[in-house]
Design a protein around this motif. Structure first.
Motif, PDB file in Angstrom:
ATOM      1  N   LYS A  22       1.073  -1.372  -0.298  1.00  0.00           N
ATOM      2  CA  LYS A  22      -0.064   0.238  -0.192  1.00  0.00           C
ATOM      3  C   LYS A  22       0.765   0.980   0.349  1.00  0.00           C
ATOM      4  O   LYS A  22       0.897   1.935  -0.364  1.00  0.00           O
ATOM      5  N   THR A  23       1.604   1.577   1.044  1.00  0.00           N
ATOM      6  CA  THR A  23       3.139   2.689   0.884  1.00  0.00           C
ATOM      7  C   THR A  23       3.863   2.749  -0.697  1.00  0.00           C
ATOM      8  O   THR A  23       3.524   4.172  -0.926  1.00  0.00           O
ATOM      9  N   TYR A  24       3.997   1.373  -1.142  1.00  0.00           N
ATOM     10  CA  TYR A  24       4.798   2.022  -2.047  1.00  0.00           C
ATOM     11  C   TYR A  24       3.380   2.400  -3.625  1.00  0.00           C
ATOM     12  O   TYR A  24       3.727   3.493  -4.294  1.00  0.00           O
ATOM     13  N   LEU A  25       2.525   1.353  -3.527  1.00  0.00           N
ATOM     14  CA  LEU A  25       1.452   1.555  -4.479  1.00  0.00           C
ATOM     15  C   LEU A  25       0.949   3.488  -4.847  1.00  0.00           C
ATOM     16  O   LEU A  25       0.730   3.958  -5.422  1.00  0.00           O
ATOM     17  N   GLY A  26       0.671   3.945  -2.904  1.00  0.00           N
ATOM     18  CA  GLY A  26       0.679   5.052  -2.839  1.00  0.00           C
ATOM     19  C   GLY A  26       2.014   6.409  -3.640  1.00  0.00           C
ATOM     20  O   GLY A  26       0.844   7.581  -3.740  1.00  0.00           O
ATOM     21  N   GLU A  27       2.914   5.644  -3.118  1.00  0.00           N
ATOM     22  CA  GLU A  27       4.225   6.690  -3.931  1.00  0.00           C
ATOM     23  C   GLU A  27       4.157   6.689  -5.131  1.00  0.00           C
ATOM     24  O   GLU A  27       3.542   7.344  -6.055  1.00  0.00           O
ATOM     25  N   PHE A  28       3.402   5.324  -5.741  1.00  0.00           N
ATOM     26  CA  PHE A  28       3.704   5.225  -7.645  1.00  0.00           C
ATOM     27  C   PHE A  28       2.558   6.102  -7.738  1.00  0.00           C
ATOM     28  O   PHE A  28       2.629   6.399  -9.173  1.00  0.00           O
ATOM     29  N   LEU A  29       1.099   5.543  -7.211  1.00  0.00           N
ATOM     30  CA  LEU A  29      -0.151   6.144  -7.960  1.00  0.00           C
ATOM     31  C   LEU A  29      -0.295   7.485  -7.947  1.00  0.00           C
ATOM     32  O   LEU A  29      -1.408   8.115  -8.496  1.00  0.00           O
ATOM     33  N   MET A  30       0.690   8.344  -7.224  1.00  0.00           N
ATOM     34  CA  MET A  30       0.702   9.708  -6.696  1.00  0.00           C
ATOM     35  C   MET A  30       1.043  10.304  -7.753  1.00  0.00           C
ATOM     36  O   MET A  30       1.169  11.862  -7.393  1.00  0.00           O
ATOM     37  N   ASP A  31       1.670  10.096  -8.295  1.00  0.00           N
ATOM     38  CA  ASP A  31       2.900  10.360  -9.299  1.00  0.00           C
ATOM     39  C   ASP A  31       2.062  11.116 -10.361  1.00  0.00           C
ATOM     40  O   ASP A  31       1.461  10.070 -10.833  1.00  0.00           O
ATOM     41  N   GLU A  32       2.234  12.638 -10.470  1.00  0.00           N
ATOM     42  CA  GLU A  32       1.630  12.963 -12.045  1.00  0.00           C
ATOM     43  C   GLU A  32       1.880  12.672 -12.450  1.00  0.00           C
ATOM     44  O   GLU A  32       0.820  12.794 -13.673  1.00  0.00           O
ATOM     45  N   VAL A  37      -4.726  13.149 -13.912  1.00  0.00           N
ATOM     46  CA  VAL A  37      -5.198  13.967 -13.684  1.00  0.00           C
ATOM     47  C   VAL A  37      -4.959  14.994 -12.264  1.00  0.00           C
ATOM     48  O   VAL A  37      -3.572  15.056 -11.859  1.00  0.00           O
ATOM     49  N   PRO A  38      -5.633  16.118 -12.696  1.00  0.00           N
ATOM     50  CA  PRO A  38      -5.706  16.202 -11.263  1.00  0.00           C
ATOM     51  C   PRO A  38      -5.847  16.579  -9.999  1.00  0.00           C
ATOM     52  O   PRO A  38      -6.468  15.001  -9.699  1.00  0.00           O
ATOM     53  N   LEU A  39      -4.744  16.864  -8.790  1.00  0.00           N
ATOM     54  CA  LEU A  39      -4.336  16.530  -7.590  1.00  0.00           C
ATOM     55  C   LEU A  39      -6.295  16.024  -6.906  1.00  0.00           C
ATOM     56  O   LEU A  39      -5.699  15.076  -6.314  1.00  0.00           O
ATOM     57  N   TRP A  40      -6.833  17.109  -7.245  1.00  0.00           N
ATOM     58  CA  TRP A  40      -8.259  16.928  -6.542  1.00  0.00           C
ATOM     59  C   TRP A  40      -8.783  15.301  -7.090  1.00  0.00           C
ATOM     60  O   TRP A  40      -8.895  14.529  -5.892  1.00  0.00           O
ATOM     61  N   ALA A  41      -8.911  14.813  -8.279  1.00  0.00           N
ATOM     62  CA  ALA A  41      -9.241  13.963  -8.766  1.00  0.00           C
ATOM     63  C   ALA A  41      -8.223  13.241  -8.743  1.00  0.00           C
ATOM     64  O   ALA A  41      -8.675  11.543  -8.436  1.00  0.00           O
ATOM     65  N   ARG A  42      -6.862  12.902  -8.812  1.00  0.00           N
ATOM     66  CA  ARG A  42      -5.860  11.602  -7.605  1.00  0.00           C
ATOM     67  C   ARG A  42      -6.359  11.716  -6.387  1.00  0.00           C
ATOM     68  O   ARG A  42      -5.848  10.225  -6.625  1.00  0.00           O
ATOM     69  N   ASN A  43      -6.235  12.508  -5.998  1.00  0.00           N
ATOM     70  CA  ASN A  43      -6.515  11.611  -4.174  1.00  0.00           C
ATOM     71  C   ASN A  43      -7.505  11.221  -4.135  1.00  0.00           C
ATOM     72  O   ASN A  43      -7.788  10.516  -3.224  1.00  0.00           O
ATOM     73  N   LEU A  44      -8.763  11.673  -4.677  1.00  0.00           N
ATOM     74  CA  LEU A  44     -10.089  10.799  -4.757  1.00  0.00           C
ATOM     75  C   LEU A  44      -9.748   9.426  -5.150  1.00  0.00           C
ATOM     76  O   LEU A  44     -10.180   8.692  -4.263  1.00  0.00           O
ATOM     77  N   LEU A  45      -9.173   9.259  -6.460  1.00  0.00           N
ATOM     78  CA  LEU A  45      -9.257   7.662  -6.680  1.00  0.00           C
ATOM     79  C   LEU A  45      -7.875   7.504  -5.950  1.00  0.00           C
ATOM     80  O   LEU A  45      -8.621   5.457  -6.105  1.00  0.00           O
ATOM     81  N   VAL A  46      -7.054   7.330  -5.886  1.00  0.00           N
ATOM     82  CA  VAL A  46      -5.702   6.651  -5.181  1.00  0.00           C
ATOM     83  C   VAL A  46      -6.469   6.722  -4.204  1.00  0.00           C
ATOM     84  O   VAL A  46      -6.341   5.655  -3.471  1.00  0.00           O
TER      85      VAL A  46
END
Length: 348
Positions: A22-32, A37-46
């Protein structure tokens, strides 16, 4: 200036435990540059969806392929680093874009050895926003923040380098020697189609097609310098020519899609399924977007891909390993490093 080398690969969780995944995926998938997508959408999705559902499933997949020594991608990258180090006279460090083996730590290791001039080698043959670009952007941010006097040069994508094509073709030929197969599938990691359009410096050339037959990939353009799909298609074409393969006996597909947006096509899983349903009994598959075997090659292709093929009537499914730490690949990296060093040392 004292020279040093930084090899950079994708990265891996510290363990196949769901918490580490989970820690790894969080860093990976939060990379723009991965989910653009916009940060708010990325936060919601990830953070709102993916990290609440995907880590357990991904952890099970990692558990299937995890080695006693650790993550296969990390272990293989470390073996590559050690072998390259033995063939060059400069310090060679290893870092990952994501995870605990950070680029900052890799650069610090070199600086501590007195290095002032770094050749950064992204371990990806093709250029993509989510691979090469994100590494180079982060490395420059780290340089400016922590190592402002450090000079960093990056190795350009080598997808069409004749020596690389030779090494890749030789590896494929070696692993297919004595094998009876009807078709060789070149499976590359997929990216969303919009990444191709975003990377188009002409803003008018790249136009991915649902069929996968993109004529823009075959039409010369400055856009190809940053077009991931063109570079994948070129690897397939050049290797096919190098191995004197007959037209129709090999093709290109794309794996590992995420979400519901259109990704590069044709999709690997559906291609494997189609082959089996059409009566193909023996196929081989190679994954040239990766230089080191990892979750996407060892589990998604070698396990899931084979299972799909068998379920639809296929029999023999041959998976060709990545270049990993093969002697030819190590020698080629050492050659590029020495050429860089020689050019840098030459009088102006």
């Amino acid at each position: 200036m004292k020279k040093g080398i930084l090899l950079v690969n994708l990265g891996s969780p510290d363990s196949p435990n769901p918490k580490d995944v989970k820690t790894y995926l969080g860093e990976f998938l939060m990379d723009e540059r991965v989910i653009d997508v916009p940060l708010w959408a990325r936060n919601l999705l990830v953070k709102g969806i993916i990290l609440n559902t995907r880590p357990k499933a991904s952890a099970k997949a990692y558990q299937k392929i995890w080695w006693e020594e650790g993550s296969p991608l990390i272990v293989l990258s470390e073996r590559l680093q050690a072998k390259v180090q033995r063939q060059v006279d400069f310090p060679v460090a290893l870092a990952m874009r994501y995870g605990s083996m950070t680029i900052r730590e890799g650069l610090q290791e070199l600086v501590d050895k007195g290095v002032e001039d770094v050749l950064l080698i992204p371990l990806y043959p093709q250029y993509a926003m989510a691979t090469t670009e994100t590494i180079l952007v982060l490395a420059e941010e780290i340089r400016q923040a922590y190592f402002p006097k450090l000079n960093i040069t990056d190795l350009k994508p080598f997808y069409n380098n004749p020596d690389y094509i030779k090494v890749l073709a030789n590896s494929i030929a070696k692993h297919l020697e004595g094998k009876d197969y009807e078709h060789l599938l070149f499976s590359y990691h997929g990216v969303p189609e919009r990444h191709i359009r975003k990377s188009d410096i002409t803003k008018s050339h790249c136009n991915p097609k649902p069929s996968g037959d993109c004529q823009c990939c075959k039409t010369p353009s400055p856009a190809h310098e940053f077009c991931y799909k063109h570079q994948c298609v070129e690897v397939t074409r050049l290797v096919g020519e190098k191995l004197n393969m007959e037209e129709g006996t090999y093709s290109t597909s794309f794996q590992s899609r995420l979400g519901f947006d259109p990704w590069l096509r044709p999709y690997t899983d559906r291609t494997i399924e189609r082959f089996g349903k059409e009566g193909m009994k023996k196929m081989a598959i190679v994954t040239p977007a990766f230089v080191s075997d990892c979750l996407e090659t060892l589990e998604e292709i070698a396990m899931e891909g084979e299972e799909i093929f068998h379920e639809v009537g296929g029999k023999d499914f041959t998976t060709i390993p990545c270049l990993n730490d093969s002697d030819e690949w190590v020698a080629l990296l050492a050659k590029w490093i020495n050429e860089w060093a020689t050019a840098e040392m030459a009088p102006v």
